[in-house]
Design an enzyme around this catalytic site. Structure first.
Site, PDB file in Angstrom:
ATOM      1  N   ASP A  42      -1.830  55.702 -22.424  1.00  0.00           N
ATOM      2  CA  ASP A  42      -2.152  55.807 -21.456  1.00  0.00           C
ATOM      3  C   ASP A  42      -2.904  54.732 -21.252  1.00  0.00           C
ATOM      4  O   ASP A  42      -3.259  53.922 -22.186  1.00  0.00           O
ATOM      5  CB  ASP A  42      -3.596  56.966 -21.639  1.00  0.00           C
ATOM      6  CG  ASP A  42      -4.896  57.377 -20.564  1.00  0.00           C
ATOM      7  OD1 ASP A  42      -4.701  55.864 -19.700  1.00  0.00           O
ATOM      8  OD2 ASP A  42      -4.895  58.036 -20.659  1.00  0.00           O
ATOM      9  N   VAL A  43      -3.144  53.583 -20.746  1.00  0.00           N
ATOM     10  CA  VAL A  43      -3.451  52.166 -20.117  1.00  0.00           C
ATOM     11  C   VAL A  43      -4.811  52.096 -20.813  1.00  0.00           C
ATOM     12  O   VAL A  43      -5.323  51.078 -20.915  1.00  0.00           O
ATOM     13  CB  VAL A  43      -2.643  51.625 -19.045  1.00  0.00           C
ATOM     14  CG1 VAL A  43      -1.586  51.439 -18.403  1.00  0.00           C
ATOM     15  CG2 VAL A  43      -3.214  52.859 -17.560  1.00  0.00           C
ATOM     16  N   CYS A  98       1.743  47.966 -12.792  1.00  0.00           N
ATOM     17  CA  CYS A  98       1.646  49.067 -12.137  1.00  0.00           C
ATOM     18  C   CYS A  98       1.376  50.233 -12.424  1.00  0.00           C
ATOM     19  O   CYS A  98       1.058  50.717 -11.186  1.00  0.00           O
ATOM     20  CB  CYS A  98       3.192  49.204 -11.845  1.00  0.00           C
ATOM     21  SG  CYS A  98       4.208  47.778 -10.901  1.00  0.00           S
ATOM     22  N   SER A 151      -3.813  45.905  -3.850  1.00  0.00           N
ATOM     23  CA  SER A 151      -3.858  46.659  -2.914  1.00  0.00           C
ATOM     24  C   SER A 151      -4.486  46.021  -1.920  1.00  0.00           C
ATOM     25  O   SER A 151      -5.627  45.216  -2.116  1.00  0.00           O
ATOM     26  CB  SER A 151      -3.951  48.509  -2.525  1.00  0.00           C
ATOM     27  OG  SER A 151      -4.381  48.603  -1.847  1.00  0.00           O
ATOM     28  N   TYR A 168     -11.316  52.764  -5.372  1.00  0.00           N
ATOM     29  CA  TYR A 168     -10.344  52.328  -5.371  1.00  0.00           C
ATOM     30  C   TYR A 168     -10.377  51.314  -5.047  1.00  0.00           C
ATOM     31  O   TYR A 168      -9.405  49.960  -5.092  1.00  0.00           O
ATOM     32  CB  TYR A 168      -8.694  53.009  -4.541  1.00  0.00           C
ATOM     33  CG  TYR A 168      -7.720  52.916  -4.599  1.00  0.00           C
ATOM     34  CD1 TYR A 168      -6.757  52.872  -5.402  1.00  0.00           C
ATOM     35  CD2 TYR A 168      -7.003  51.840  -3.522  1.00  0.00           C
ATOM     36  CE1 TYR A 168      -5.604  51.883  -5.292  1.00  0.00           C
ATOM     37  CE2 TYR A 168      -6.145  51.431  -3.451  1.00  0.00           C
ATOM     38  CZ  TYR A 168      -5.736  51.873  -4.566  1.00  0.00           C
ATOM     39  OH  TYR A 168      -3.685  51.301  -4.223  1.00  0.00           O
ATOM     40  N   LYS A 197      -9.111  47.354  -6.952  1.00  0.00           N
ATOM     41  CA  LYS A 197      -8.516  46.294  -6.908  1.00  0.00           C
ATOM     42  C   LYS A 197      -9.518  45.434  -6.874  1.00  0.00           C
ATOM     43  O   LYS A 197      -8.649  44.524  -7.370  1.00  0.00           O
ATOM     44  CB  LYS A 197      -8.120  47.270  -5.318  1.00  0.00           C
ATOM     45  CG  LYS A 197      -6.610  48.120  -5.696  1.00  0.00           C
ATOM     46  CD  LYS A 197      -5.756  48.323  -7.042  1.00  0.00           C
ATOM     47  CE  LYS A 197      -4.874  49.304  -6.880  1.00  0.00           C
ATOM     48  NZ  LYS A 197      -3.546  49.086  -7.788  1.00  0.00           N
ATOM     49  N   THR A 231       6.173  54.932  -1.650  1.00  0.00           N
ATOM     50  CA  THR A 231       6.458  56.017  -2.967  1.00  0.00           C
ATOM     51  C   THR A 231       5.812  57.214  -3.162  1.00  0.00           C
ATOM     52  O   THR A 231       4.887  57.980  -2.705  1.00  0.00           O
ATOM     53  CB  THR A 231       5.225  55.148  -4.487  1.00  0.00           C
ATOM     54  OG1 THR A 231       4.092  55.113  -3.895  1.00  0.00           O
ATOM     55  CG2 THR A 231       6.140  53.923  -3.941  1.00  0.00           C
TER      56      THR A 231
END
Ligand SMILES: NC(=O)c1ccc[n+]([C@@H]2O[C@H](COP(=O)([O-])OP(=O)(O)OC[C@H]3O[C@@H](n4cnc5c(N)ncnc54)[C@H](O)[C@@H]3O)[C@@H](O)[C@H]2O)c1
Length: 256
Positions: free
Chosen positions: A59-60, A86, A149, A162, A166, A197
């Site tokens: 888990d990053v 990513c 993004s 979000y 980003k 994706t």
């Protein structure tokens, strides 16, 4: 940097943009460590790439588990030259919704995965890159590629968390490039538009269609290999550094 024989860490490499990038790096002769919290998909993605690839479940967002994963990558491959970040999540909720203000923990979680997770990975990769022998005429030791993004610039309704996550990735790109310059490590960020994706395929038509409409040309969503192609160019082009590159068919997202 010539990819042949180099070692790449790809977070989120079990799916979507990361998986396509892992394929591209492997087909250019690189060795690939796929780091993903989805252990099963990571194993599957690594096995598709053959003996020069391996999967590491991590888990990053977790400092200790990432240290252990990067140590395991070093043990398996002996070096890290490329880090493509990513791993990320999407989330949509208004600042004040029908049920009241956005839950603070929900906001923090998106920042934690997309921004803190990116920094957590790159700080450890860069530490090991700095120990590499200088490569090529410029004496490069490593390349870091982050994924932001277009929502960092034109975030839509419901994208506060979000876009903030980003925007943070975009904002830290130059200072990290400056930090790592003395080690011969370059840092760039890709800001994708809307890509086909698993993250996007889940979106209903009423969300997808207006997004496709606001792409200028070509009139379609992006394809993961197109992201991978830019990632490859960033690795190979020694003069790309400290920059965020939009890859988006000239999309400018509307408020909704
Ligand atoms: N698809 C798009 O349209 C699009 C557009 C702009 C930006 N992005 C960004 O590109 C990146 C990749 O997105 P994608 O479309 O390939 O998504 P995806 O869902 O296909 O892949 C993301 C991968 O990240 C992994 N992941 C998520 N949280 C993690 C964690 N905490 N630790 C480790 N792994 C974790 C998931 O397991 C998954 O394999 C994300 O950062 C996303 O925000 C995507």
């Amino acid at each position: 940097m010539d990819i042949q024989g180099k070692v790449a860490v790809v977070t989120g490499g079990a799916s979507g943009l990361g998986k396509a990038t892992a394929h591209t790096i492997a087909s250019a002769g690189g060795k690939v460590a796929i780091l993903d919290r989805n252990a099963e998909l990571a194993e599957q993605a690594a096995s598709e790439l053959g003996a020069d690839a391996a999967a590491f479940a991590v888990d990053v967002t977790e400092a200790d588990s990432m240290v252990a994963a990067i140590d395991a990558v070093m043990e398996r491959f002996g070096a890290i030259h490329i880090d493509v970040n990513c791993a990320g999540i999407g989330a949509a909720a208004r600042t004040v919704g029908r049920d009241g203000p956005l839950d603070l923990a929900a906001f923090q979680f998106v920042i934690q995965v997309n921004l803190v997770g990116t920094f957590n990975t790159l700080r450890l990769c860069a530490f090991h890159m700095a120990k590499n022998e200088p490569d090529g005429a410029d004496g490069e030791r490593g390349v870091v590629i982050n994924t932001a993004s277009v929502a960092a610039f034109d975030g839509q309704i419901g994208q506060a968390a979000y876009s903030a996550s980003k925007g943070g990735v975009v904002g830290m790109t130059l200072p990290i490039a400056r930090d790592l310059a003395r080690s011969g490590v370059r840092v760039c960020t890709i800001a994708p538009g809307i890509f086909e994706t698993p993250m996007m395929m889940g979106a209903p038509d009423r969300v997808r269609q207006p997004l496709v409409e606001s792409v200028q040309f070509p009139k379609r969503l992006g394809e993961a290999p197109e992201f991978a192609l830019l990632a490859r160019q960033i690795v190979e082009n020694p003069y790309l550094n400290g920059e965020t590159i939009r890859l988006d068919g000239a999309i400018r997202m509307q408020p909704r």
